[in-house]
Design a protein around this motif. Structure first.
Motif, short mmCIF file in Angstrom:
data_model
loop_
_atom_site.label_atom_id
_atom_site.label_comp_id
_atom_site.label_asym_id
_atom_site.label_seq_id
_atom_site.Cartn_x
_atom_site.Cartn_y
_atom_site.Cartn_z
N MET A 167 23.77 49.53 -21.76
CA MET A 167 22.58 49.89 -23.47
C MET A 167 21.81 48.79 -23.20
O MET A 167 20.37 48.18 -23.31
N ALA A 168 22.00 47.35 -22.51
CA ALA A 168 21.29 46.27 -22.10
C ALA A 168 20.23 46.53 -21.26
O ALA A 168 19.02 46.06 -21.35
N LEU A 169 20.53 46.81 -19.69
CA LEU A 169 19.94 47.25 -18.92
C LEU A 169 18.30 48.07 -19.58
O LEU A 169 17.78 48.11 -19.27
N VAL A 170 18.52 49.20 -19.81
CA VAL A 170 17.53 50.42 -20.60
C VAL A 170 17.50 49.98 -21.77
O VAL A 170 15.84 49.89 -21.71
N GLU A 171 17.90 49.17 -22.05
CA GLU A 171 16.61 48.40 -23.36
C GLU A 171 15.96 47.17 -22.94
O GLU A 171 14.82 47.35 -23.22
N ASN A 172 16.10 46.74 -21.86
CA ASN A 172 14.42 45.55 -21.18
C ASN A 172 14.87 46.24 -19.54
O ASN A 172 13.45 46.19 -20.54
N ILE A 173 14.79 47.51 -19.55
CA ILE A 173 14.21 48.20 -18.25
C ILE A 173 12.86 48.29 -19.15
O ILE A 173 11.57 49.05 -18.80
N GLN A 174 12.88 49.05 -20.98
CA GLN A 174 11.56 49.52 -21.84
C GLN A 174 10.62 48.19 -21.49
O GLN A 174 9.67 48.29 -21.96
N ARG A 175 11.26 47.24 -21.22
CA ARG A 175 10.16 45.93 -21.90
C ARG A 175 8.80 45.93 -20.61
O ARG A 175 8.80 46.56 -19.88
N GLN A 176 7.68 45.40 -21.60
CA GLN A 176 6.63 45.10 -20.95
C GLN A 176 6.39 43.99 -19.83
O GLN A 176 6.04 44.41 -19.22
N ASP A 177 7.46 43.05 -20.43
CA ASP A 177 6.93 41.96 -19.33
C ASP A 177 7.89 41.44 -18.20
O ASP A 177 8.18 40.62 -18.35
N LEU A 178 8.77 42.61 -17.90
CA LEU A 178 9.34 42.16 -17.19
C LEU A 178 8.85 42.45 -15.16
O LEU A 178 7.80 43.08 -15.65
N ASP A 179 9.10 41.19 -14.67
CA ASP A 179 8.32 41.92 -13.13
C ASP A 179 9.05 43.38 -12.06
O ASP A 179 10.44 43.33 -12.94
N PRO A 180 8.26 43.29 -11.53
CA PRO A 180 8.85 44.28 -10.32
C PRO A 180 10.21 43.89 -10.20
O PRO A 180 11.60 45.35 -9.73
N ILE A 181 10.42 42.66 -9.73
CA ILE A 181 11.99 42.93 -9.14
C ILE A 181 13.51 42.12 -10.39
O ILE A 181 14.18 43.51 -10.08
N GLU A 182 12.95 42.59 -11.08
CA GLU A 182 13.55 41.94 -12.51
C GLU A 182 13.91 43.70 -12.63
O GLU A 182 15.42 43.94 -12.65
N ILE A 183 12.60 44.53 -12.56
CA ILE A 183 13.09 46.35 -12.50
C ILE A 183 14.17 46.41 -11.67
O ILE A 183 14.95 47.58 -11.96
N ALA A 184 14.08 46.57 -10.71
CA ALA A 184 14.96 47.33 -9.37
C ALA A 184 16.13 46.04 -9.37
O ALA A 184 16.65 47.29 -8.90
N LEU A 185 16.06 44.75 -9.87
CA LEU A 185 17.43 44.29 -9.72
C LEU A 185 18.38 45.56 -10.53
O LEU A 185 20.18 45.86 -11.09
N SER A 186 17.58 45.97 -12.00
CA SER A 186 18.42 46.15 -13.32
C SER A 186 18.48 47.96 -12.69
O SER A 186 19.64 48.05 -12.87
#
Length: 299
Positions: free
Chosen positions: A125-144
């Motif tokens: 839930m935490a990861l999927v919810e955060n992945i949908q955010r617009q302000d994550l940088d590419p590395i944060e998304i990749a790590l998620s």
């Protein structure tokens, strides 16, 4: 107005219910679980711990203060989501910025949407919810994405369905993690884009990756120029992929003469039709004046 007051009163009533040891709700099958799970309750901030599964590791202090100011004026408009982990103890699933901002201005309680979830469900839930955010940088998304694959044990195909992205998109993000950590940090700090990173991935040797990365940053190369630089590295005999354009002989000869005359590393950009520009660098106001005087003396 009466409706809003009634809703707030209901939230306070549920808060009291949650503090009653005789009504310690641990699963959706427990007594009174239907009154709590899925409802918005005012919870004490002190009873909530941050989520260790949160993919975001840094929070912009300025935007956090702006959010805190907004909450101070308008209150917490969107409740945070928590999961119950023990008696009167909760863990954040989403909404850490709202949680931090509320603590910043000294609030004691915060409206919370309560869920009952195990560690795996909470992570997802935490990861999927955060992945949908617009302000994550590419590395944060990749790590998620990587954490979802490794800890929830899903395939890239299953992951793409859960996050609503094409499998190729998921793959492109995951490939960024093959970059040298220094380059990953550069991407997180905004020195290069995901497009630059995707080009650099094609260089297997990390030392060579770093050499090209330094050129990209120091010369402010575009993604297209970076791709050409990488192609030229992999195929050095292919002249057509070089990012450095050949300049006419007259310009090349003139740049050397100007460099000697002005005692400055003069660079010239010129096309084959004779058009171009001369760039003369200077180190200080005094150096600029020195160069200007030399140019005047040649009149």
């Amino acid at each position: 107005m009466a409706k809003a007051t009634k809703k707030q009163a209901l939230g306070r009533g549920l808060s009291a219910l949650l503090k009653d040891p005789n009504n310690d709700i641990k699963s959706v099958d427990d007594k009174n679980a239907d009154k709590v799970v899925g409802n918005i309750v005012e919870l004490e901030l002190s009873s909530i711990e941050v989520n260790p599964f949160q993919p975001r590791t840094s929070f912009n202090e300025e935007t956090l203060r702006e959010l805190a100011s907004s909450i101070k004026e308008l209150g917490v408009i969107q409740p945070i989501t928590v999961r119950k982990i023990d008696f009167n103890k909760y863990q954040l699933v989403s909404g850490e910025r709202r949680f931090r901002a509320s603590k910043l201005i000294g609030l004691e309680t915060i409206p919370s949407y309560i869920r009952i979830a195990n560690d795996q469900e909470s992570l997802e839930m935490a990861l999927v919810e955060n992945i949908q955010r617009q302000d994550l940088d590419p590395i944060e998304i990749a790590l998620s994405y990587q954490r979802l694959i490794e800890e929830i044990e899903v395939t890239q195909e299953e992951l793409s369905d859960r996050v609503g992205k094409n499998r190729s998109t998921v793959t492109n993000y995951l490939r960024l993690l093959k970059l040298d950590p220094i380059i990953q940090t550069g991407m997180r700090d905004g020195f290069i884009s995901m497009g630059h990173g995707r080009a650099l991935i094609n260089i297997e040797d990390t030392n060579d990756q770093l050499d090209i990365y330094e050129k990209v940053v120091s010369q402010s190369l575009s993604v297209r120029e970076t791709e050409a630089l990488v192609r030229n590295y992999k195929n050095p005999e292919s002249k057509g992929t070089s990012t450095k354009k050949e300049i006419p002989h007259f310009a090349n000869k003139g740049s050397r003469e100007l460099t000697d005359l002005l005692d400055a590393k003069v660079s010239i950009k010129a096309s084959q039709n004779g058009k171009g520009q001369i760039v003369v660098p200077f180190k200080s106001e005094a150096d600029f004046q020195r160069i200007l005087n030399l140019i005047k003396s040649e009149k």
